[in-house]
Each structure stands twice: as C-alpha cells, then as structure tokens.
Design a protein around this motif. Structure first.
Motif, PDB file in Angstrom:
ATOM      1  N   VAL A  23       1.965   4.205   9.260  1.00 39.22           N
ATOM      2  CA  VAL A  23       1.198   4.981   8.290  1.00 39.22           C
ATOM      3  C   VAL A  23       2.089   6.119   7.765  1.00 39.22           C
ATOM      4  O   VAL A  23       2.864   6.706   8.529  1.00 39.22           O
ATOM      5  CB  VAL A  23      -0.067   5.562   8.978  1.00 39.22           C
ATOM      6  CG1 VAL A  23      -0.856   6.456   8.038  1.00 39.22           C
ATOM      7  CG2 VAL A  23      -0.940   4.430   9.514  1.00 39.22           C
ATOM      8  N   ALA A  24       1.965   6.418   6.469  1.00 40.21           N
ATOM      9  CA  ALA A  24       2.768   7.500   5.881  1.00 40.21           C
ATOM     10  C   ALA A  24       2.189   8.845   6.315  1.00 40.21           C
ATOM     11  O   ALA A  24       1.627   9.606   5.509  1.00 40.21           O
ATOM     12  CB  ALA A  24       2.771   7.381   4.363  1.00 40.21           C
ATOM     13  N   HIS A  34       0.831  -1.213   0.000  1.00 37.04           N
ATOM     14  CA  HIS A  34       0.000   0.000   0.000  1.00 37.04           C
ATOM     15  C   HIS A  34       0.865   1.262   0.000  1.00 37.04           C
ATOM     16  O   HIS A  34       1.782   1.385   0.838  1.00 37.04           O
ATOM     17  CB  HIS A  34      -0.926   0.001   1.225  1.00 37.04           C
ATOM     18  CG  HIS A  34      -2.093   0.913   1.075  1.00 37.04           C
ATOM     19  ND1 HIS A  34      -1.975   2.277   1.154  1.00 37.04           N
ATOM     20  CD2 HIS A  34      -3.398   0.660   0.822  1.00 37.04           C
ATOM     21  CE1 HIS A  34      -3.164   2.824   0.972  1.00 37.04           C
ATOM     22  NE2 HIS A  34      -4.053   1.861   0.760  1.00 37.04           N
ATOM     23  N   PRO A  35       0.592   2.217  -0.892  1.00 42.91           N
ATOM     24  CA  PRO A  35       1.441   3.419  -0.972  1.00 42.91           C
ATOM     25  C   PRO A  35       1.401   4.295   0.282  1.00 42.91           C
ATOM     26  O   PRO A  35       2.306   5.104   0.485  1.00 42.91           O
ATOM     27  CB  PRO A  35       0.867   4.184  -2.181  1.00 42.91           C
ATOM     28  CG  PRO A  35      -0.492   3.610  -2.407  1.00 42.91           C
ATOM     29  CD  PRO A  35      -0.467   2.207  -1.903  1.00 42.91           C
ATOM     30  N   LYS A  36       0.355   4.164   1.115  1.00 45.10           N
ATOM     31  CA  LYS A  36       0.277   5.013   2.313  1.00 45.10           C
ATOM     32  C   LYS A  36       0.782   4.303   3.576  1.00 45.10           C
ATOM     33  O   LYS A  36       0.528   4.754   4.702  1.00 45.10           O
ATOM     34  CB  LYS A  36      -1.149   5.510   2.502  1.00 45.10           C
ATOM     35  CG  LYS A  36      -1.501   6.527   1.413  1.00 45.10           C
ATOM     36  CD  LYS A  36      -2.907   7.003   1.516  1.00 45.10           C
ATOM     37  CE  LYS A  36      -3.222   7.945   0.354  1.00 45.10           C
ATOM     38  NZ  LYS A  36      -4.662   8.172   0.214  1.00 45.10           N
ATOM     39  N   VAL A  37       1.477   3.191   3.372  1.00 45.91           N
ATOM     40  CA  VAL A  37       2.065   2.455   4.498  1.00 45.91           C
ATOM     41  C   VAL A  37       3.574   2.402   4.273  1.00 45.91           C
ATOM     42  O   VAL A  37       4.033   1.982   3.211  1.00 45.91           O
ATOM     43  CB  VAL A  37       1.466   1.026   4.581  1.00 45.91           C
ATOM     44  CG1 VAL A  37       2.196   0.175   5.609  1.00 45.91           C
ATOM     45  CG2 VAL A  37      -0.021   1.099   4.909  1.00 45.91           C
ATOM     46  N   THR A  38       4.333   2.856   5.277  1.00 46.84           N
ATOM     47  CA  THR A  38       5.792   2.923   5.085  1.00 46.84           C
ATOM     48  C   THR A  38       6.523   1.688   5.615  1.00 46.84           C
ATOM     49  O   THR A  38       7.655   1.433   5.230  1.00 46.84           O
ATOM     50  CB  THR A  38       6.376   4.178   5.775  1.00 46.84           C
ATOM     51  OG1 THR A  38       5.948   4.177   7.140  1.00 46.84           O
ATOM     52  CG2 THR A  38       5.913   5.443   5.080  1.00 46.84           C
ATOM     53  N   ALA A  39       5.904   0.940   6.531  1.00 51.02           N
ATOM     54  CA  ALA A  39       6.552  -0.277   7.043  1.00 51.02           C
ATOM     55  C   ALA A  39       5.497  -1.225   7.592  1.00 51.02           C
ATOM     56  O   ALA A  39       4.473  -0.782   8.118  1.00 51.02           O
ATOM     57  CB  ALA A  39       7.533   0.087   8.156  1.00 51.02           C
ATOM     58  N   VAL A  40       5.746  -2.521   7.435  1.00 47.77           N
ATOM     59  CA  VAL A  40       4.870  -3.543   8.023  1.00 47.77           C
ATOM     60  C   VAL A  40       5.752  -4.481   8.839  1.00 47.77           C
ATOM     61  O   VAL A  40       6.783  -4.950   8.347  1.00 47.77           O
ATOM     62  CB  VAL A  40       4.113  -4.352   6.937  1.00 47.77           C
ATOM     63  CG1 VAL A  40       3.209  -5.394   7.589  1.00 47.77           C
ATOM     64  CG2 VAL A  40       3.313  -3.431   6.042  1.00 47.77           C
ATOM     65  N   HIS A  41       5.341  -4.716  10.095  1.00 48.69           N
ATOM     66  CA  HIS A  41       6.112  -5.600  10.968  1.00 48.69           C
ATOM     67  C   HIS A  41       5.317  -6.898  11.146  1.00 48.69           C
ATOM     68  O   HIS A  41       4.355  -6.943  11.921  1.00 48.69           O
ATOM     69  CB  HIS A  41       6.346  -4.930  12.328  1.00 48.69           C
ATOM     70  CG  HIS A  41       6.963  -3.561  12.202  1.00 48.69           C
ATOM     71  ND1 HIS A  41       8.312  -3.367  12.023  1.00 48.69           N
ATOM     72  CD2 HIS A  41       6.400  -2.324  12.198  1.00 48.69           C
ATOM     73  CE1 HIS A  41       8.566  -2.068  11.921  1.00 48.69           C
ATOM     74  NE2 HIS A  41       7.425  -1.414  12.027  1.00 48.69           N
ATOM     75  N   ASN A  82      -8.294  -0.273   3.614  1.00 52.92           N
ATOM     76  CA  ASN A  82      -8.136   0.513   2.382  1.00 52.92           C
ATOM     77  C   ASN A  82      -8.924   1.827   2.475  1.00 52.92           C
ATOM     78  O   ASN A  82      -8.400   2.900   2.212  1.00 52.92           O
ATOM     79  CB  ASN A  82      -8.627  -0.321   1.196  1.00 52.92           C
ATOM     80  CG  ASN A  82      -7.892   0.045  -0.070  1.00 52.92           C
ATOM     81  OD1 ASN A  82      -6.861   0.722  -0.027  1.00 52.92           O
ATOM     82  ND2 ASN A  82      -8.434  -0.372  -1.201  1.00 52.92           N
ATOM     83  N   GLN A  83     -10.195   1.727   2.889  1.00 54.41           N
ATOM     84  CA  GLN A  83     -10.997   2.966   2.982  1.00 54.41           C
ATOM     85  C   GLN A  83     -10.495   3.863   4.101  1.00 54.41           C
ATOM     86  O   GLN A  83     -10.529   5.084   3.981  1.00 54.41           O
ATOM     87  CB  GLN A  83     -12.510   2.636   3.097  1.00 54.41           C
ATOM     88  CG  GLN A  83     -12.973   1.911   4.355  1.00 54.41           C
ATOM     89  CD  GLN A  83     -13.142   2.818   5.566  1.00 54.41           C
ATOM     90  OE1 GLN A  83     -13.360   4.012   5.417  1.00 54.41           O
ATOM     91  NE2 GLN A  83     -13.012   2.261   6.767  1.00 54.41           N
TER      92      GLN A  83
END
Ligand code: PLP
Length: 372
Positions: free
Chosen positions: A293-294, A258-265, A366-367
């Motif tokens: 979240v970005a 997702h473009p609005k997420v900068t990292a997932v752990h 997403n929403q």
C-alpha cells in the motif's frame, strides 16, 4: 438392504474388534487391517487414497495439521550429524522447527534465499541429507526452480521434500520433478472451507513406511471427522482452484493499476521476477498474492480495517477471501533485519483470494484503499 450410501460413513472409532486372536496377531504383525486409529482409520485411509491419487504418488498419510506432517516427515529422515539445506522463505512454523528444534538434536541447517539457485546448488554440492523446499513461497510468491535443485540433491544421495501448500495439487505436479515427499497443509486448499486443521504427506515406499512409523510414534494422526470434511472439500478442489486462479489474476491486475498500490506480488503478472519460471512449471498461478500500500504501517492498517467482504484473518486457501499484514501475523516473530531479508515491509498485505464474485472483491479493495 438394497442401495448403498453415495457418501462414505465417518468411522468414529478408536479401536477395532476381531473374531479371533489369530486375526488380531496378523494385523499387528503384517499390517493387514485395522487395529487402532493412531495407526490407521478407514475414513483417514479414504482421504489418503484421494490425495495420493491427486499428487500421483502410491501413498499419502493424513496428519492433524500441516505442521504435524512437516515435523514428522523431517524427523523421520534426519539424525544427529545430518545436514539440511533449505530456503529462508519457508513457512514460519517450519522455520521454527529448523531453527530451534533440529539444532538441539545436532542437525545442521543451512538457509539460502530461494531465488538464488546457484547458491543453493553450491550448498547442495557440499553434501546434505535433506533438501527442504517450499514453492510458491509466503508472502512474496517466489517460485523455486524445484526440478533443477531436486536432481542436484539426488545426485548427492539426498531426499527432496517440498511444501506445495500454496499451489495445491492442481496448479503444479511435483511428482514430475522427482520430489520424494510432497507436503500439504490440508487446512488450506485441500479442505478449502476454513473448517479443518489438517496435513498430508505424499510419497512412495520406503519413505511412506518410515513416515507412517513415525506418525504412529509421535501420534499426530488425522481424526476421522477431519478426514470426512477434507474428502468433501476435495470433491470441489479442481473447480475451486480454477476460480481462485481466475479471481487472483483479476485482483492482481486491478491492484497493479491502482494509484494507491506501489507493488503487487503475483507470479501471474509479467512483472513478477518468477513469471517465466512459474509459466513453465505451473499450470495455474494460484489464489495467493500480496501487495504494498502507498502508505506506512498505520495507513495499511486502516485499509485492512475498512475491508468488508474480505475478512481480516490469518490462514489461506479457503472459499472466503482473507487478508492480513504479514508484519503482525505470519512474520511477527521475526527480527526487523530478518523481516527485511524476507522482503516483508510494513505496508505489505497478504491476500488469499477466495471464490466470491470477483467484482465484489475488487469493489471491497477499492473502497478500502480510498481511506488513504
Ligand atoms: N505450510 C504452509 C505453506 C503454510 O502456509 C502453513 C500454515 O499457514 C503450514 C505449512 C502449516 O499448516 P498448519 O497450520 O495446518 O499446521
């Protein structure tokens, strides 16, 4: 009457009657039956047997909460002058016990980041009474090299305690790693429905006798109704964990792209620093993940406030998906420096992925992310 109940009754009794005094004396002296429910209760014993069996230990003991289990298990094994080695990434309540209660009793506690195996080994080498671990950790899902650390601690004559709440008994098997006492907050996956507050320790003798004795003294025993509900939860534990594992993996992959997420752990993602160790040590990556979240704190808060299916709530491990910002919940009490050390950023969201249809969860995220 013919026919017996499939479901065991709830023994809502605080005390037990005897036919004669000799029987009562025998129970008091030899622990050969029931006398008082702060000691033991048939409903609690029933769920204890089930949890012991799941974790592969001879005994399990039920508590009124995860924290009652943790504090009783730790306090059963330390006295003034003892030393505990633990990690910085332990649960907040456990940290409070280690940081505020134990030093008052003259117990020394040393903290090391859980991924610095060599530094933990160096601390173990200095001598210790207890090695206290938690894996996977909250909220960054670090996976600790428990077997390596446990064997080093045993070589020093120490006892090894592991809080295995995030994994549940389905996703990892600490008995195979030589862990002496496995602890669960039963409030999470074991109960599984956000309707009980419960805790368990699993161990063999003599640990179980010692913890049983301290539970009797401190009094943080599980109540019969909680035991009944937890036993019901356990009937679907394996089923739920498979769905939690599947859903969390799908959500983690969605968020990672997702473009609005900068990292997932999430330890199931190859990019997670402990993916290799988790793949080797765990049979499932679990239902917990966190993501960044970005945006800043307020932007992240807006995302949280737009979630519909996923509930804004603390706790984890139940059928319903829950999300929160660790900054305002689990890590609110920490100083900004301590938060930074723990990797808790202002845009971090912790997600307990439930067992809902996964597309519903993805659509909801997403929403919500659309707001920024
Ligand atoms: N251990 C872990 C990993 C937890 O996340 C929690 C609670 O969130 C606890 C222990 C404490 O459990 P309880 O809230 O049942 O006392």
């Amino acid at each position: 009457m013919k026919g017996k109940p499939v479901i065991p009754p709830v023994y809502m009794t605080a005390t037990y009657k005897f036919d004669n005094s000799d029987d009562l004396i025998d129970v008091v002296q030899n622990h050969s039956g029931y006398i008082y429910s702060r000691w033991d209760n048939p409903s609690v014993v029933e769920v204890e047997h089930a949890v012991a069996h799941l974790e592969g230990y001879d005994h399990a003991l039920g508590f009124s909460s995860g924290m009652a289990a943790i504090s009783t298990a730790v306090l059963a094994h330390v006295q003034t002058g003892d030393r505990i080695v633990t990690t910085r990434e332990i649960y907040g309540g456990t940290f409070e016990l280690m940081n505020t209660v134990l030093p008052g009793f003259g117990v020394d506690v040393t903290y090391v980041n859980c991924w610095k195996t060599d530094e933990i080994l160096a601390e173990i080498d200095k001598g210790l009474t207890l090695l206290y671990l938690e894996s996977p950790t909250n909220p960054l899902l670090r996976v600790v090299d428990v077997p390596t650390l446990a064997s080093a601690a045993h070589a020093k004559g120490a006892l090894v305690l592991l809080d295995a709440t995030f994994a549940s008994p389905i996703n990892q098997h600490p008995v195979q790693w030589g862990v002496d006492v496995v602890i669960h907050s039963g409030t999470k996956y074991l109960g599984g429905h956000h309707d009980v507050t419960a805790g368990f320790v699993c161990c063999n003798k003599p640990c179980s006798d010692r913890i049983w004795n301290r539970r009797k003294i401190f009094g943080g025993v599980m109540d019969p109704m909680t035991a009944f509900l937890t036993l019901r939860g356990l009937q679907t534990l394996e089923l739920r964990m498979h769905k939690h594992n599947q859903n969390a993996m799908a959500v983690a992959r969605f968020l990672a792209a997702h473009p609005k997420v900068t990292a997932v752990h999430y330890p199931g993602l190859p990019a997670h620093p402990d993916h290799k160790i988790a793949s080797a040590r765990m049979t499932g990556f679990g239902g917990m993940l966190s993501f960044e979240v970005a945006s800043d704190f307020d932007g992240t808060k807006q995302v949280m406030d737009r979630l519909k299916t996923i509930k804004l709530a603390t706790s984890l491990g139940g059928v319903t998906s829950l999300a929160n910002q660790p900054l305002t919940n689990t890590h609110a009490a920490l100083s900004p420096e301590a938060r930074e050390k723990a990797g808790v950023s202002e845009n971090l969201v912790r997600l307990s992925v439930g067992v809902e249809a996964v597309q519903t969860l993805i659509d909801d995220l997403n929403q919500a992310l659309d707001v920024i």
